[in-house]
Design an enzyme around this catalytic site. Sequence first.
Site, PDB file in Angstrom:
ATOM      1  N   ASN A 108      14.995 -29.119 -11.848  1.00  0.00           N
ATOM      2  CA  ASN A 108      16.148 -29.933 -11.482  1.00  0.00           C
ATOM      3  C   ASN A 108      16.888 -29.221 -10.351  1.00  0.00           C
ATOM      4  O   ASN A 108      16.529 -28.111  -9.954  1.00  0.00           O
ATOM      5  CB  ASN A 108      17.050 -30.211 -12.687  1.00  0.00           C
ATOM      6  CG  ASN A 108      17.610 -28.938 -13.315  1.00  0.00           C
ATOM      7  OD1 ASN A 108      17.933 -27.977 -12.619  1.00  0.00           O
ATOM      8  ND2 ASN A 108      17.730 -28.933 -14.642  1.00  0.00           N
ATOM      9  N   LEU A 109      17.923 -29.842  -9.819  1.00  0.00           N
ATOM     10  CA  LEU A 109      18.584 -29.293  -8.635  1.00  0.00           C
ATOM     11  C   LEU A 109      19.219 -27.934  -8.917  1.00  0.00           C
ATOM     12  O   LEU A 109      19.162 -27.033  -8.075  1.00  0.00           O
ATOM     13  CB  LEU A 109      19.645 -30.270  -8.125  1.00  0.00           C
ATOM     14  CG  LEU A 109      20.358 -29.863  -6.834  1.00  0.00           C
ATOM     15  CD1 LEU A 109      19.367 -29.707  -5.682  1.00  0.00           C
ATOM     16  CD2 LEU A 109      21.437 -30.886  -6.475  1.00  0.00           C
ATOM     17  N   VAL A 110      19.809 -27.767 -10.105  1.00  0.00           N
ATOM     18  CA  VAL A 110      20.425 -26.481 -10.443  1.00  0.00           C
ATOM     19  C   VAL A 110      19.373 -25.382 -10.473  1.00  0.00           C
ATOM     20  O   VAL A 110      19.575 -24.284  -9.927  1.00  0.00           O
ATOM     21  CB  VAL A 110      21.163 -26.571 -11.791  1.00  0.00           C
ATOM     22  CG1 VAL A 110      21.656 -25.189 -12.234  1.00  0.00           C
ATOM     23  CG2 VAL A 110      22.329 -27.545 -11.703  1.00  0.00           C
ATOM     24  N   GLU A 111      18.230 -25.668 -11.099  1.00  0.00           N
ATOM     25  CA  GLU A 111      17.152 -24.681 -11.161  1.00  0.00           C
ATOM     26  C   GLU A 111      16.591 -24.386  -9.781  1.00  0.00           C
ATOM     27  O   GLU A 111      16.275 -23.233  -9.454  1.00  0.00           O
ATOM     28  CB  GLU A 111      16.050 -25.206 -12.092  1.00  0.00           C
ATOM     29  CG  GLU A 111      16.491 -25.323 -13.546  1.00  0.00           C
ATOM     30  CD  GLU A 111      15.587 -26.226 -14.379  1.00  0.00           C
ATOM     31  OE1 GLU A 111      15.663 -26.150 -15.628  1.00  0.00           O
ATOM     32  OE2 GLU A 111      14.821 -27.020 -13.787  1.00  0.00           O
ATOM     33  N   ASP A 135      12.187 -33.960 -20.108  1.00  0.00           N
ATOM     34  CA  ASP A 135      10.943 -34.062 -20.863  1.00  0.00           C
ATOM     35  C   ASP A 135      10.246 -35.383 -20.573  1.00  0.00           C
ATOM     36  O   ASP A 135       9.019 -35.447 -20.423  1.00  0.00           O
ATOM     37  CB  ASP A 135      11.227 -33.958 -22.370  1.00  0.00           C
ATOM     38  CG  ASP A 135      11.826 -32.628 -22.767  1.00  0.00           C
ATOM     39  OD1 ASP A 135      11.635 -31.649 -22.022  1.00  0.00           O
ATOM     40  OD2 ASP A 135      12.490 -32.568 -23.818  1.00  0.00           O
TER      41      ASP A 135
END
Length: 479
Positions: free
Chosen positions: A200-203, A269
């Site tokens: 995701n964007l944060v990761e 998921d």
Amino acid sequence: MKSAMISSHLNFKNKHILVVGDVMLDRYWHGGTSRISPEAPVQVVKVSNVEDRPGGAANVALGLAKLGVGVSLVGVVGADENAVALENALTQYGVDCHFVTADNLPTITKLRVISRHQQLIRLDFEERDDSLSQNQAVADKVASLLPESNAVIFSDYAKGCLADVQSLIQLANQANVPSFVDPKGDDFSIYQGATLVKPNLVEFEAIVGKCANLKEIEEKGLELRERFGWKALLVTRGEDGLVLLEDGKPSFSLATAAKEVFDVTGAGDTVVAVLTAVFTTSKRFADAVDYANQAAGYVVGKLGTASIDADTLEAIMFARSHSMNFGVLSPEDLQEQIKVAQHNGEKIVFTNGCFDILHPGHVTYIKQAKALGDRLVVAVNTDASVKRLKGDTRPINDLTHRMAVLEGIGAIDWVTWFDEDTPLEVIQQLTPDVLVKGGDYTIESIVGADHVLDHGGEVKVLTFVDGYSTTKIIEKANS
């Protein structure tokens, strides 16, 4: 061809996917609240229902099983009752569990207290162990299951099961099995050589730094994909949609399909499950991302860790294919569909006109235009635009009528509209591969030609069939 063969995409018969990762039990205590505790300023929940659901990698496996995919699941559990509850929740849906039991660890369990559809608190029960014996036990199970698998998903929640994920990716590559990774942590080098990685964007920003805009995401993502040898990188951005960076193809972005967000639990998921399942049949990342986006939009509208079954996903995509993918679309919605088509290598042909009274000359011209590519877009002047160009007596038929007639022509895939005097703005918005105009035009005089040519496209001039004219038809009717 106006309807997509959706059912063929969802035909997962004889497909088998291996899921490896951090399995957990999501436990929900549901009850009502009517008073504050006398012991502390907290609500008292009278528990009336206890619900157990698979979580983490187990939820990925469940999602695949509900799609009709054959699933094997490898994970680490404790020697406790929660492990039994987790396996029972999975086997009833046909998931084949191959758990490594660690006597010194509890089964990871997340307990959520819910009242009036609101989560009041979450309690986590977990410990981590990255022992060599555990890593080897996981690797042995993966090696034994890869030969029967069409793909493998590594679902990493940084709980220890994938401590040696690099060795597992190498096993998959040696077995020629594509690997899809839902990553965690600040070191993506451990996923080197995977087929697709889906942060995701944060990761993603934890690895590459903050990104100010989509262009920066694409630039940094391309560098990351090339550095670690992934065939594709998919960055999910919540309400801002998804960005796919695929080897040898231009970047591909989609707006989010979510209409209402109620609970994001399990959305990642769902994305990786649907993405992998569709890829095993279509072998095209863009198709897989499109389906995954729609599935995620569905599950975030549900409370708790949710999944989507094949019938529901097929119904969503079928309705979308008939109401959005083809037929009459706004320029904004059409822009999204053209992105998908062009990313899949389809050539988009564009033409425009008033099409006030459709006659055989129009039909012949439309068929010739369609023959120049894979998808034909016809942009129609609005009533106000026609009136400015043709005078107060025109159009004879209003915009809705004209677009409905055009939609019924088999050669036309999409019909849209523009309110300006020329189609320049909509051409710049859609950027077709082929711009077509009928009549005695030179290429230099065609509106939008410069834009299409500057983007590597073509401009074609077709000759109208003699003897047909809307103006002449009107004059004859009035005589």
